[in-house]
Scaffold this active site. Structure first.
Site, PDB file in Angstrom:
ATOM      1  N   HIS A 184     -12.281  43.340 -17.069  1.00 12.75           N
ATOM      2  CA  HIS A 184     -13.375  44.190 -16.580  1.00 12.75           C
ATOM      3  C   HIS A 184     -14.065  44.923 -17.741  1.00 12.75           C
ATOM      4  CE1 HIS A 184     -14.793  46.515 -12.759  1.00 12.75           C
ATOM      5  NE2 HIS A 184     -15.782  46.362 -13.628  1.00 12.75           N
ATOM      6  N   GLU A 236      -6.943  44.743  -9.861  1.00 13.62           N
ATOM      7  CA  GLU A 236      -6.969  44.931 -11.313  1.00 13.62           C
ATOM      8  C   GLU A 236      -5.825  45.816 -11.805  1.00 13.62           C
ATOM      9  OE1 GLU A 236     -10.985  46.112 -12.284  1.00 13.62           O
ATOM     10  OE2 GLU A 236     -11.763  44.107 -11.802  1.00 13.62           O
ATOM     11  N   ARG A 282     -17.806  42.212  -8.857  1.00 12.95           N
ATOM     12  CA  ARG A 282     -16.658  42.874  -8.240  1.00 12.95           C
ATOM     13  C   ARG A 282     -15.622  41.822  -7.853  1.00 12.95           C
ATOM     14  NH1 ARG A 282     -18.463  46.527 -10.398  1.00 12.95           N
ATOM     15  NH2 ARG A 282     -19.128  48.563  -9.602  1.00 12.95           N
TER      16      ARG A 282
END
Length: 308
Positions: free
Chosen positions: A286, A259, A230
């Site tokens: 990601h 993000e 994370r």
């Protein structure tokens, strides 16, 4: 009347097909907003989520028929699990479904960093043939520290077999897992011995900004740092400072604190630009747990756990 399931993210057709085969009416809305989901859930039996929407008390209170929530992947920080369970709603996730993908990506990013693969490739695209400046480092004989020994941490350790490394794993909430090529260790041992450190933790109040200036400066050696967990586990300005002052040998980040690139403040934009320009940094959007195989395995695990 058919029971209804709301799917709030892009998923493999396997999930939709299996639900329909089991008699569910599927509402597939991968771009649904929070408010739209809140309204749509009023008559739903099931809910499938990823990391896009926060499933909080307000949403749960507006879903009187909801029986279960299935999380594709690992990490339940966006779901108010205690409140959902207090309402009789079962919550399951599927970390088993993408842990191999994450483990492989972590290993890939590490090899890319240590061998200057990205740096030299980008230079070649600009017509630069540089060998001495791209001389790599071997993983063989080094010590790899893993923080968090759940599904992804253990998968990464498994992928390291064959590289002749010492694997030291630390998990605050798990004991007795050391065996074979993996040694259970303390954080102090990681600070003293690690050449590589990979983080595999959920995001909690305890882990938020765990990787900060004090953390990076605690290592005796200059380490290669990996985060496929994370983004908010890392204090990004502190990581950038550690890279620029030579505390870190490199950083492989599949996740970022923020993000949503279009929302960046000028300060965030500046940090991002410096990270992208740093020769020791590898960034990906990601995608570590986002393999084609995982897109089938994750819903399979969720539905199996739910008995569907």
């Amino acid at each position: 009347m058919k029971r209804k399931v709301l799917i709030t993210a892009r998923v493999h057709e396997y999930l939709v097909n299996r639900l329909e085969e089991k008699g569910f009416e599927v509402s597939y809305q991968p771009s649904i907003t929070y408010n739209e989901a809140k309204a749509a859930l009023h008559d739903c039996t099931g809910l499938i989520v990823t990391t896009r929407l926060r499933i909080d008390k307000d949403i749960i209170d507006n879903a009187p028929s909801l029986e279960w929530i299935g999380r594709l992947g690992s990490g339940m920080e966006l779901i108010d699990v205690p409140y959902a369970e207090s309402k009789g709603i079962r919550c399951v996730s599927s970390p088993e479904g993408n842990c191999d993908a994450v483990g492989e990506q972590a290993l890939g990013m590490l090899l890319v960093m240590m061998n200057n693969i990205l740096k030299s490739n980008l230079e070649l695209r600009r017509g630069i043939w540089e060998r001495d400046g791209n001389r790599g480092y071997e993983l063989n004989g080094r010590t790899v520290g893993i923080i968090g020994y759940g599904h992804t941490g253990s998968a990464f350790a498994h992928k390291l077999q064959g590289f002749d490394v010492e694997v030291l794993a630390y998990d605050k909430y798990k004991k007795g897992f050391g065996a074979g090529y993996v040694k259970e260790a303390t954080m102090e041992e990681l600070f003293e011995k690690a050449d590589v450190v990979s983080v595999h933790l959920p995001l909690t109040d305890e882990t938020r900004h765990l990787a900060n200036a004090a953390f990076f400066s605690a290592f005796r050696k200059k380490i290669w740092f990996l985060n496929t967990a994370r983004g908010k586990i890392v204090n990004t300005p502190d990581l950038l400072a550690a890279l620029e002052n030579g505390t870190l040998a490199g950083a492989g980040l599949d996740v970022l604190e923020n993000e949503k690139l279009p929302t960046y403040s000028p300060a965030e934009q500046q940090v991002m630009e410096r990270l992208l320009q740093h020769p020791g940094v590898v960034l990906t959007p990601h995608i570590a747990g986002y393999s084609h195989e995982a897109s089938i395995k994750m819903p399979r695990y969720v539905l199996d756990k739910l008995g569907i």
